[in-house]
Write a protein that holds these residues in place. Structure first.
Motif, PDB file in Angstrom:
ATOM      1  N   GLY A  91     -13.151  -0.155  -7.114  1.00 51.03           N
ATOM      2  CA  GLY A  91     -13.735  -1.283  -6.389  1.00 51.03           C
ATOM      3  C   GLY A  91     -14.679  -2.110  -7.224  1.00 51.03           C
ATOM      4  N   ASP A  92     -15.245  -1.529  -8.300  1.00 57.10           N
ATOM      5  CA  ASP A  92     -16.129  -2.290  -9.171  1.00 57.10           C
ATOM      6  C   ASP A  92     -15.400  -3.440  -9.838  1.00 57.10           C
ATOM      7  OD1 ASP A  92     -14.602  -0.415 -10.647  1.00 57.10           O
ATOM      8  OD2 ASP A  92     -16.060  -0.429 -12.295  1.00 57.10           O
ATOM      9  N   ARG A  93     -14.093  -3.335  -9.962  1.00 49.53           N
ATOM     10  CA  ARG A  93     -13.304  -4.393 -10.601  1.00 49.53           C
ATOM     11  C   ARG A  93     -12.414  -5.167  -9.623  1.00 49.53           C
ATOM     12  NH1 ARG A  93     -13.263  -4.603 -16.091  1.00 49.53           N
ATOM     13  NH2 ARG A  93     -14.306  -2.887 -17.173  1.00 49.53           N
ATOM     14  N   PHE A  94     -12.000  -4.529  -8.542  1.00 48.88           N
ATOM     15  CA  PHE A  94     -10.998  -5.163  -7.685  1.00 48.88           C
ATOM     16  C   PHE A  94     -11.489  -5.540  -6.293  1.00 48.88           C
ATOM     17  CE2 PHE A  94      -8.589  -2.589 -10.743  1.00 48.88           C
ATOM     18  CZ  PHE A  94      -7.732  -3.553 -11.252  1.00 48.88           C
ATOM     19  N   ASN A  95     -12.612  -5.015  -5.845  1.00 45.61           N
ATOM     20  CA  ASN A  95     -13.059  -5.279  -4.477  1.00 45.61           C
ATOM     21  C   ASN A  95     -13.793  -6.614  -4.406  1.00 45.61           C
ATOM     22  OD1 ASN A  95     -13.661  -5.080  -1.792  1.00 45.61           O
ATOM     23  ND2 ASN A  95     -15.100  -3.387  -1.985  1.00 45.61           N
ATOM     24  N   ARG A  96     -13.027  -7.673  -4.441  1.00 44.79           N
ATOM     25  CA  ARG A  96     -13.576  -9.028  -4.362  1.00 44.79           C
ATOM     26  C   ARG A  96     -12.486  -9.975  -3.857  1.00 44.79           C
ATOM     27  NH1 ARG A  96     -12.389 -12.441  -8.677  1.00 44.79           N
ATOM     28  NH2 ARG A  96     -11.014 -11.513 -10.245  1.00 44.79           N
ATOM     29  N   ARG A  97     -12.900 -11.037  -3.228  1.00 46.90           N
ATOM     30  CA  ARG A  97     -11.998 -12.112  -2.789  1.00 46.90           C
ATOM     31  C   ARG A  97     -10.870 -11.612  -1.890  1.00 46.90           C
ATOM     32  NH1 ARG A  97     -10.228 -15.742  -7.728  1.00 46.90           N
ATOM     33  NH2 ARG A  97      -9.665 -17.098  -5.994  1.00 46.90           N
ATOM     34  N   GLY A  98     -11.131 -10.557  -1.143  1.00 44.85           N
ATOM     35  CA  GLY A  98     -10.119 -10.065  -0.216  1.00 44.85           C
ATOM     36  C   GLY A  98      -9.005  -9.273  -0.855  1.00 44.85           C
ATOM     37  N   ARG A  99      -9.166  -8.924  -2.136  1.00 39.78           N
ATOM     38  CA  ARG A  99      -8.143  -8.084  -2.766  1.00 39.78           C
ATOM     39  C   ARG A  99      -8.166  -6.700  -2.134  1.00 39.78           C
ATOM     40  NH1 ARG A  99      -8.026  -8.775  -9.209  1.00 39.78           N
ATOM     41  NH2 ARG A  99      -5.826  -8.246  -8.877  1.00 39.78           N
ATOM     42  N   ARG A 100      -7.044  -6.017  -2.208  1.00 41.12           N
ATOM     43  CA  ARG A 100      -6.875  -4.726  -1.557  1.00 41.12           C
ATOM     44  C   ARG A 100      -6.783  -3.616  -2.607  1.00 41.12           C
ATOM     45  NH1 ARG A 100      -8.009  -5.192   3.905  1.00 41.12           N
ATOM     46  NH2 ARG A 100      -6.973  -7.046   4.778  1.00 41.12           N
ATOM     47  N   PRO A 101      -6.942  -2.355  -2.180  1.00 39.63           N
ATOM     48  CA  PRO A 101      -6.861  -1.252  -3.146  1.00 39.63           C
ATOM     49  C   PRO A 101      -5.569  -1.218  -3.948  1.00 39.63           C
ATOM     50  CG  PRO A 101      -7.839  -0.467  -1.098  1.00 39.63           C
ATOM     51  CD  PRO A 101      -7.378  -1.879  -0.843  1.00 39.63           C
ATOM     52  N   TRP A 102      -4.463  -1.706  -3.366  1.00 40.46           N
ATOM     53  CA  TRP A 102      -3.199  -1.668  -4.095  1.00 40.46           C
ATOM     54  C   TRP A 102      -3.218  -2.527  -5.352  1.00 40.46           C
ATOM     55  CZ3 TRP A 102      -1.416  -6.544  -4.486  1.00 40.46           C
ATOM     56  CH2 TRP A 102      -1.619  -7.440  -3.434  1.00 40.46           C
TER      57      TRP A 102
ATOM     58  N   GLY B 252      -5.168   3.300  -4.305  1.00 38.47           N
ATOM     59  CA  GLY B 252      -4.549   2.364  -5.236  1.00 38.47           C
ATOM     60  C   GLY B 252      -3.053   2.589  -5.293  1.00 38.47           C
ATOM     61  N   THR B 253      -2.399   1.964  -6.264  1.00 41.34           N
ATOM     62  CA  THR B 253      -0.952   2.078  -6.438  1.00 41.34           C
ATOM     63  C   THR B 253      -0.655   3.007  -7.602  1.00 41.34           C
ATOM     64  OG1 THR B 253      -0.600  -0.192  -5.643  1.00 41.34           O
ATOM     65  CG2 THR B 253       1.187   0.827  -6.909  1.00 41.34           C
ATOM     66  N   PRO B 254      -0.065   4.178  -7.347  1.00 38.89           N
ATOM     67  CA  PRO B 254       0.225   5.096  -8.458  1.00 38.89           C
ATOM     68  C   PRO B 254       1.495   4.706  -9.207  1.00 38.89           C
ATOM     69  CG  PRO B 254       0.874   6.102  -6.379  1.00 38.89           C
ATOM     70  CD  PRO B 254       0.263   4.767  -6.040  1.00 38.89           C
TER      71      PRO B 254
ATOM     72  N   GLU C  58       0.811  -1.211   0.000  1.00 35.58           N
ATOM     73  CA  GLU C  58       0.000   0.000   0.000  1.00 35.58           C
ATOM     74  C   GLU C  58       0.854   1.274   0.000  1.00 35.58           C
ATOM     75  OE1 GLU C  58       0.274  -1.359   4.341  1.00 35.58           O
ATOM     76  OE2 GLU C  58       0.000  -2.269   2.348  1.00 35.58           O
ATOM     77  N   ARG C  59       2.152   1.145   0.251  1.00 38.75           N
ATOM     78  CA  ARG C  59       3.040   2.317   0.255  1.00 38.75           C
ATOM     79  C   ARG C  59       3.735   2.519  -1.086  1.00 38.75           C
ATOM     80  NH1 ARG C  59       4.376   4.440   5.421  1.00 38.75           N
ATOM     81  NH2 ARG C  59       6.069   5.519   4.359  1.00 38.75           N
TER      82      ARG C  59
ATOM     83  N   LEU D  84      -4.530   8.569   2.598  1.00 38.00           N
ATOM     84  CA  LEU D  84      -4.402   8.657   1.148  1.00 38.00           C
ATOM     85  C   LEU D  84      -3.972   7.343   0.516  1.00 38.00           C
ATOM     86  CD1 LEU D  84      -2.643  12.156   0.870  1.00 38.00           C
ATOM     87  CD2 LEU D  84      -5.065  11.614   0.501  1.00 38.00           C
ATOM     88  N   ARG D  85      -3.669   6.351   1.313  1.00 34.34           N
ATOM     89  CA  ARG D  85      -3.219   5.051   0.791  1.00 34.34           C
ATOM     90  C   ARG D  85      -3.789   3.935   1.658  1.00 34.34           C
ATOM     91  NH1 ARG D  85       0.814   4.281   4.479  1.00 34.34           N
ATOM     92  NH2 ARG D  85       1.818   6.186   5.261  1.00 34.34           N
ATOM     93  N   ARG D  86      -5.091   3.987   1.822  1.00 38.90           N
ATOM     94  CA  ARG D  86      -5.765   3.026   2.683  1.00 38.90           C
ATOM     95  C   ARG D  86      -5.567   1.591   2.190  1.00 38.90           C
ATOM     96  NH1 ARG D  86     -10.495   4.143   5.657  1.00 38.90           N
ATOM     97  NH2 ARG D  86     -11.416   2.367   4.577  1.00 38.90           N
ATOM     98  N   ASN D  87      -5.628   0.668   3.133  1.00 36.20           N
ATOM     99  CA  ASN D  87      -5.518  -0.747   2.799  1.00 36.20           C
ATOM    100  C   ASN D  87      -6.886  -1.412   2.715  1.00 36.20           C
ATOM    101  OD1 ASN D  87      -3.835  -2.838   2.043  1.00 36.20           O
ATOM    102  ND2 ASN D  87      -3.717  -3.685   4.113  1.00 36.20           N
ATOM    103  N   ARG D  88      -7.945  -0.595   2.785  1.00 34.33           N
ATOM    104  CA  ARG D  88      -9.307  -1.093   2.593  1.00 34.33           C
ATOM    105  C   ARG D  88     -10.012  -0.182   1.595  1.00 34.33           C
ATOM    106  NH1 ARG D  88      -8.330  -2.366   7.956  1.00 34.33           N
ATOM    107  NH2 ARG D  88      -8.908  -4.484   8.575  1.00 34.33           N
ATOM    108  N   PHE D  89     -10.938  -0.749   0.860  1.00 38.84           N
ATOM    109  CA  PHE D  89     -11.648   0.032  -0.144  1.00 38.84           C
ATOM    110  C   PHE D  89     -12.593   1.031   0.504  1.00 38.84           C
ATOM    111  CE2 PHE D  89     -10.357  -3.568  -2.722  1.00 38.84           C
ATOM    112  CZ  PHE D  89     -10.072  -2.975  -3.950  1.00 38.84           C
TER     113      PHE D  89
END
Length: 730
Positions: free
Chosen positions: A438-449, A524-526, A162-163, A583-588
């Motif tokens: 999150g519409d594409r990545f917030n599933r199965r425990g995936r993280r914003p990164w 997310g990851t910039p 996340e960093r 600004l770099r949360r580990n949850r959606f």
């Protein structure tokens, strides 16, 4: 030349490749369909063959031999015998000298000549016959290596996902014009390892340097005929060998690469490699026979089931590597582990990664390669980033990769570009992208990164060109400006290309800041492309893959005052991102209310400072809104001072000033303005009361931080103090 050798033993089928053990070298080569394999050993110049050894043993489809007294530095290649039956997918030809797929170093370069092809082309493409010309004078060889290296930093602390802030660059283009790098080191791994280069990257605040392909690659003949080269390097022929073009010493590419990695680790920076395992440089069935095709074409490549004479071309480059074959899958995973364990890299970005998840029936997130990475104790621990698309059916798979993977998110790129260009109806989509899609990545425990956000990449316009050109200008590529993307969601701000108009220039600079701020303040990851931080231009070329010249190189001495100001602005953004976990949360961010804390993680505001209504969301003309992120909603365990910062980001894509009312948050009443893209440099942080209105300049972005009245500004003052610190110290 000796035809036999009395100094050999049967050797072992594992490990594959050429392995020195202090007494000699073990050679092992996979081929399921060969009938005989010959090892060709050359003199130190690599030109004269001095010995040819028939590999005496064949175990589990691996040919092998041990040669006593052979040492590192020995130069070799293979000749592989077997059926030449193109209609059955077999293209063996012992007249062609072949590269070992597991070679750790290559010697020499390919010279395009008819002899490098396994067939003789007569009058028509279908009128082909077996070619008996020797290819040895025209092809590179392999070199046995000694992997001994003294690491100064063998153990390094990995950057939390996340960093991460990824910095994409090119080994040659980044340093070839760097004034502080000695001339002989420019354009090399040693040049990247120079303290001035490493310190400059670290000071920018990025964490992870992603290098465009460094595996051994070839220059396409059609480019050489036009006086061009394959500058980007997406044309791999050796998955274990660093390209010697990026080293100072003729045989020092491995040590120089390791030294570069060591220097980066010493400065707290990760090294990621952009890797190309989806195809090889041998091209289609009409391409040259250099390695895989001559070793076992039917195993290494995906062939059309009904007509195996032809290659499946899901990559658009002529061939597709067959990762459904266990030995090909092994080669790719062995290569990845080698670069992690032996070469010290911290992760990979996979070009056309959908290919790697393909099975005969199509893309499968439970495919062999993806499963191998998930269960492998080494590969599952490093950064894995997919480019989640290819040219085949069902190839677009953004969000479709399994847990543990991050993915390039072109949805973020296109939405952010069109929003700041001023397109209608983009606000709802932008809100989704700002929350890590999150519409594409917030599933199965995936993280914003998992969402790798980018506005530009090596492929396409630079940031400067994105706001300076409406159309591509690829004439230098010699393809009549037909190559590259035609629709770039770019806007020239009123003039095509360079201009002296001060208003257009000022708008372009503000648009650059808007795009970079959106990227670095989004969840997310910039990923930043090297040079964008100071406005590098490619003169409108959006497909500079063949431009090994000033079009692609970074002109360090040409950076002007505007470029230096932009770089300082980027530095401030990275400092903020590192210092403020919100600004770099580990949850959606979901917009849901937390009953325990009585807060909502994200609230979307109208310029009136109140929550947007469904009707306002549906207004295609809405071009200004606020994103209120309540830091308290992410609190867990012991809370650090900056962990509960509440931030307000205002996005105004309207062409004129918008009055924005700063909202009231229970228990807090004072806002500090940290960023205003219309005023990039400020001596102090202006403060405002809840309920105050802020004149938001047309086409600009604002970042405010909320804190209680009477509280010190220690947190925010520390941001300024950190301007001299690295990301790991913040």
């Amino acid at each position: 030349m000796k035809k036999t050798a009395s100094r050999i033993a049967e050797g072992q089928p594992f490990p594959l490749g050429a392995t020195w053990n202090g007494h000699g070298v073990n050679f092992a080569l996979f081929s399921a369909h060969a009938t005989k394999v010959e090892l060709c050993i050359f003199d130190s110049s690599g030109r004269r063959e001095i010995e040819r050894i028939v590999l005496p043993e064949y175990t589990d489809e691996v040919w092998h031999v041990f040669v006593y007294d052979l040492r590192p530095g020995a130069i070799y290649g293979y000749r592989v015998h077997g059926p030449y039956e193109p209609e059955a997918g077999h293209r063996f030809n012992p007249h062609k000298l072949l590269l070992d797929p597991y070679a750790k170093a290559h010697v020499g370069a390919l010279r395009w000549h008819p002899a490098v092809f396994g067939y003789t082309l007569k009058h028509e493409a279908r009128d082909l016959s077996f070619d008996t010309r020797d290819s040895a004078p025209y092809v590179p060889r392999c070199r046995v290596v000694d992997q001994t290296f003294s690491w100064h930093h063998p153990l390094r602390e990995r950057v939390a996902r996340e960093r991460m802030i990824v910095y994409e660059t090119h080994v040659r283009g980044y340093t070839i014009r760097h004034p502080e790098v000695p001339p002989e080191q420019r354009g090399t791994f040693a040049g990247l390892a120079h303290p001035a280069v490493v310190d400059g990257i670290r000071h920018l605040g990025v964490t992870s340097v992603e290098l465009m392909p460094v595996h051994m690659f070839l220059n396409d003949s059609h480019l050489l005929e036009r006086g061009l080269t394959n500058y980007w390097g997406y044309n791999t022929i050796g998955f274990f060998a660093p390209d010697p073009r990026y080293s100072v010493g003729a045989h020092a590419s491995i040590d120089e690469f390791k030294l570069m990695v060591d220097r980066f680790h010493e400065s707290g920076l990760e090294v990621l490699l952009d890797v190309v395992y989806n195809h090889t440089a041998e091209g289609s069935e009409l391409g040259p026979t250099l390695s895989f095709r001559g070793i076992d074409n039917a195993s290494y490549y995906r062939l059309l089931p009904d007509t195996p004479r032809y290659h499946i071309n899901d990559t658009g480059t002529g061939n597709t590597l067959n990762l459904s074959h266990p030995r090909v899958l092994q080669m790719v995973t062995d290569s990845l582990r080698y670069w992690v364990v032996e070469m010290g890299v911290d992760g990979f970005r996979f070009d056309l990664a959908t290919i790697l998840g393909r099975e005969p029936e199509g893309f499968d997130e439970g495919g062999g390669f993806l499963d191998s990475c998930r269960q492998d104790p080494i590969l599952s621990s490093v950064k894995l980033i997919a480019e989640p698309w290819d040219c085949g059916p069902g190839g677009y798979q953004v969000g479709g990769f399994p847990p543990g993977w991050a993915e390039w998110n072109d949805c973020f790129r296109d939405t952010v570009r069109t929003w700041w260009k001023g397109d209608e109806g983009k606000a709802p989509d932008l809100a989704t992208r700002l929350c890590a899609s999150g519409d594409r990545f917030n599933r199965r425990g995936r993280r914003p990164w998992a969402s790798v956000n980018f506005v530009t990449a090596h492929d396409g316009f630079t940031l400067h060109d994105l706001v300076s050109y409406n159309d591509r200008h690829n004439e230098a590529n010699g393809e009549d400006n037909r190559d590259g993307h035609a629709d770039n969601h770019s806007w020239n701000c009123g003039a095509e290309g360079p201009t002296d108009d001060p208003e257009i220039r000022a708008l372009r600079e503000r648009q650059k800041r808007n795009l970079l701020a959106t990227l670095l303040l989004a969840q997310g990851t910039p990923m930043i492309v090297a040079g964008d931080e100071f406005g590098r231009t490619q003169q409108g070329n959006n497909n500079a893959y063949c431009q090994d010249n000033a079009i692609s190189w970074i002109d360090w001495e040409g950076i002007d005052d505007a470029g230096r100001e932009l770089a300082a602005f980027v530095r401030r953004l990275t400092i903020l991102r590192h210092a403020l976990p919100v600004l770099r949360r580990n949850r959606f961010l979901t917009g849901e209310h937390n009953d325990l804390l009585d807060v909502t993680d994200v609230t979307w505001l109208s310029p009136a400072g109140i929550a947007l209504t469904p009707e306002q969301w549906g207004d295609v003309n809405m071009r200004c809104f606020g994103m209120l992120i309540d830091g308290r909603s992410q609190t867990s365990g012991i809370m650090r001072l900056a962990s509960d910062a509440t931030m307000l980001i205002v996005f105004n894509a309207y062409h004129d000033v918008v009055e924005f009312t700063l909202p009231s948050v229970p228990g807090n009443d004072q806002w500090s303005c940290l960023i205003d893209t219309n005023v990039p440099v400020r001596d102090e942080l202006p403060e405002f009361e809840a309920g105050d209105t802020y004149q938001v300049t047309g086409r600009s972005l604002l970042l405010f931080a909320l804190h209680a009245r009477g509280a010190t500004q220690r947190v925010f003052e520390r941001l300024e103090e950190n301007l001299t610190a690295g990301p790991e110290e913040i």
